[in-house]
Each structure stands twice: as structure tokens, then as C-alpha cells.
Design a protein around this motif. Structure first.
Motif, PDB file in Angstrom:
ATOM      1  N   ARG A 154      -6.757   0.715 -11.936  1.00  0.00           N
ATOM      2  CA  ARG A 154      -5.444   1.638 -11.592  1.00  0.00           C
ATOM      3  C   ARG A 154      -5.365   2.159 -10.295  1.00  0.00           C
ATOM      4  N   ILE A 155      -6.215   2.239  -9.444  1.00  0.00           N
ATOM      5  CA  ILE A 155      -6.212   2.854  -8.412  1.00  0.00           C
ATOM      6  C   ILE A 155      -5.678   1.882  -7.220  1.00  0.00           C
ATOM      7  N   GLU A 156      -5.463   0.676  -7.288  1.00  0.00           N
ATOM      8  CA  GLU A 156      -4.783  -0.201  -6.390  1.00  0.00           C
ATOM      9  C   GLU A 156      -5.439  -0.398  -5.131  1.00  0.00           C
ATOM     10  N   ILE A 157      -6.828  -0.741  -5.122  1.00  0.00           N
ATOM     11  CA  ILE A 157      -7.449  -1.228  -4.258  1.00  0.00           C
ATOM     12  C   ILE A 157      -6.878  -2.693  -3.788  1.00  0.00           C
ATOM     13  N   TYR A 208     -12.083   4.844  -1.891  1.00  0.00           N
ATOM     14  CA  TYR A 208     -10.822   4.639  -2.653  1.00  0.00           C
ATOM     15  C   TYR A 208     -10.563   5.494  -3.732  1.00  0.00           C
ATOM     16  N   TYR A 209     -11.396   6.084  -4.611  1.00  0.00           N
ATOM     17  CA  TYR A 209     -11.224   6.944  -5.573  1.00  0.00           C
ATOM     18  C   TYR A 209     -10.948   8.335  -5.134  1.00  0.00           C
ATOM     19  N   MET A 210     -11.556   8.650  -3.981  1.00  0.00           N
ATOM     20  CA  MET A 210     -11.360   9.970  -3.261  1.00  0.00           C
ATOM     21  C   MET A 210      -9.697   9.885  -2.725  1.00  0.00           C
ATOM     22  N   ASP A 211      -9.344   8.900  -2.213  1.00  0.00           N
ATOM     23  CA  ASP A 211      -8.123   8.884  -1.621  1.00  0.00           C
ATOM     24  C   ASP A 211      -7.077   8.877  -2.822  1.00  0.00           C
TER      25      ASP A 211
END
Length: 325
Positions: free
Chosen positions: A60-63, A85-88
Motif C-alpha cells: 500500500r505504500i507505493e515503493i 519508506y514507511y516513515m515517508d
């Protein structure tokens, strides 16, 4: 609003739930989420195994090129590589989050983290070093090991929303997209070596030396645990959070599989702490979660041969391989 998160695959959800339970008890005003590096639809968890905490699945976080990361990394590397990437994602999707705090899933928080909140009122980043004083033997882990694995332990990092912090997150993302490997010969140990640069490259990076932060097998030589009623203390200061890295409730005689300096006979001060942690894991169904394979990870042998093929793309390696035939 303070947002705390952890990262794990389904096999570590008992640890993530135990961390979440401790935060709910000690810091109830914080929001806690689990970044799940796995696929719930594939696992088909029964209802009693679905955590009571929000979960954000990694797809879901679009890496960008996440499939490529899955090809490059094993389960430890992948769970580590997605951290910035989760932090962003969390900073972008939670505009009311003034702080984002990361904890490894095998951590328990024992106090309201008011000191950390005060630090993040000024600092952009808060980091904890593996040790704050010299190690005077060559048992493991020693200072040479920490040179190989990083000065800071990235099982914890606190971030304050700021332009400088977002610049750090973007820089870290770019480094971990391809270079989040356990490859000591090339100076890599997942995400940790990169953050050695943080106090140099970025402003207002606080190195937290409080003895109650990130207590673990790597700093027990300088920290003694005691109890005052319901409070756990470290060197007479309040224990903030303990990192049970490398501990397994199925090998209760071992403090950590990564060390040989101490046994529980040597350190009776920590026995009750570890017994309590083992009991919490079993209550949170560790025996069941640990049987679930991660959807994204290839078998180790497949990953090994893939890395060999990647290495052989290098012309020098191709020459060496030809000469060895």
C-alpha cells in the motif's frame, strides 16, 4: 500527535503485538501501527490472530520497484529496507503527526517516554549508540563487531517532522533501495552503517546516552537492572525500553543468540525481565505466528544463486570466474 510504528512479517506478529501492548499501557496517547511486510490475503489469518492494532501492508505504500527489492533481499534485509519508506508514507498520510518513532518489534516500552518527547521538541533525529563506554574483552559483541555492524542501533529511531528530517528520510530511502544487504566485506550491515553519516550530514541529530534507552545484550556490560516496586531501573535510572534482540522463548537459557558474554547465571538481575517477556510472547500466540512464511521472500537457496548471478555480471568477476574454470 506522536505516531509509533514497527515493521515485521506475519511470523513476528507476536512480538509486534507485545510491543503495541506495552505502548498502549505506558503511552496511551500515542498512535501505534504495524507495518506488515507480508500479504494478509495470502495468509488468511483466523480472526483471533488478527492484531487489535492498525496494520499497513507494504504493497500500500507505493515503493518504486518493490518487486526488485524482494528479489534482492532476504527477510531481514527486506524488513529493514522498507523502514524509511514507511516513515515517508506516515509523514505524508498523517499530517497531524509531529513525531514518528520507530521500534523493532522485539522491544518492550516500560515508561511514558516523556524524555524522548522533550528531546524531539528540539532534535530532528534521536539515535542510540550500541554502547556508551568501552568494552574491555573480546567476547561477542565487542567494539570490532560494532564497527562492522554500525555505531547506532536502528532498532529505534525518533524523528521530528521538519524539512531536515524529510531530507534525511529521502536520503536513507535512496541508500536502502539497493544497499541494505548483510555484506560485511563490502561495509554493509542492512540500514545501520548508513546512519553513521547522520550526525555529519544532517542538523540537530541527538545521540541519546540515557542508560534506560534501548537496553540490550550489546550494552549489558555497562548497565545493571534492578526493581523498585513496579518500576524497572537501569543504573538507578528508569528503564525506558528494553530490546530483546536474538532472544527466543524456545531457548530460555540464552539471553541472545548473537552474544556469548553473559549467561543468566552471570546476570540474575535480568532473569525476571526475560521471563516476563517470554510469557508475553506466548500469550500473544508466538507459537502460531512463527509458522507463517513471508509471502515476499524466496527460499534461501534461490536467493543465493540469484546473488551469484548478479555478482558475475561484474566484468572483473567474470574474468575471475573464467580463470578458475
Amino acid at each position: 500527535m506522536t505516531l509509533a510504528f514497527t515493521l515485521c512479517s506475519i511470523n513476528y506478529l507476536a512480538q509486534a503485538r507485545t510491543l503495541g501492548d506495552s505502548l498502549r499501557q505506558t503511552n496511551p496517547d500515542w498512535q501505534f501501527v504495524i507495518g506488515l511486510v507480508d500479504r494478509l490475503a495470502e495468509a488468511n489469518l483466523p480472526e483471533e490472530l488478527v492484531p487489535a492494532y492498525p496494520m499497513i501492508e507494504v504493497d500500500r505504500i507505493e515503493i518504486e520497484d518493490f518487486a526488485g527489492m524482494c528479489d534482492r533481499y532476504d527477510i531481514t534485509e527486506l524488513n529493514t529496507a522498507v523502514k524509511p519508506y514507511y516513515m515517508d508514507y506516515l509523514f505524508r498520510h498523517h499530517p497531524d503527526a509531529t513525531e514518528v518513532i520507530y521500534f523493532d518489534p522485539d522491544i518492550i516500552v516500560y515508561q511514558p517516554l516523556t524524555r524522548l518527547s522533550a528531546s524531539l521538541a528540539e532534535a530532528n533525529l534521536v539515535l542510540t549508540p550500541h554502547t556508551c563506554s568501552p568494552i574491555n574483552d573480546w567476547l561477542a559483541p565487542n567494539e570490532l563487531n560494532h564497527l562492522n555492524t554500525g555505531i547506532f542501533n536502528l532498532g529505534f529511531i525518533g524523528l521530528r517532522r521538519s524539512e531536515e528530517t524529510l531530507r534525511f528520510v529521502d536520503w536513507w530511502k535512496k541508500r536502502l533501495a539497493y544497499e541494505c544487504r548483510i555484506d560485511l566485506c563490502n561495509g554493509l550491515f542492512v540500514d545501520q552503517h548508513w546512519v553513521n553519516f547522520a550526525p555529519v550530514y544532517f542538523d540537530r541529530v541527538q545521540v541519546e546516552r540515557h542508560p534506560g534507552y534501548n537496553v540490550a545484550y550489546w550494552n549489558l556490560h555497562e548497565r545493571t537492572i534492578s526493581r523498585d516496586g513496579d518500576r524497572w531501573l537501569v543504573n538507578e535510572s528508569e528503564l525506558q525500553f528494553f530490546h530483546f534482540s536474538g532472544y527466543s522463548p524456545y531457548k530460555p537459557e540464552e539471553i541472545s543468540k548473537y552474544q556469548n558474554r553473559f549467561t543468566f547465571n552471570d546476570r540474575p538481575d535480568i532473569v525476571a525481565l526475560f521471563q516476563d517477556y517470554g510469557n508475553r510472547l506466548m500469550t500473544n500466540r508466538n507459537d502460531v505466528y512463527r509458522t507463517y512464511p513471508c509471502h515476499y521472500i524466496k527460499p534461501p537457496k534461490t536467493l543465493y544463486y540469484q546473488r551469484v548471478r548478479q555478482a558475475l555480471k561484474n566484468p572483473l568477476n567474470q574474468l575471475i570466474a573464467a580463470l578458475e574454470k
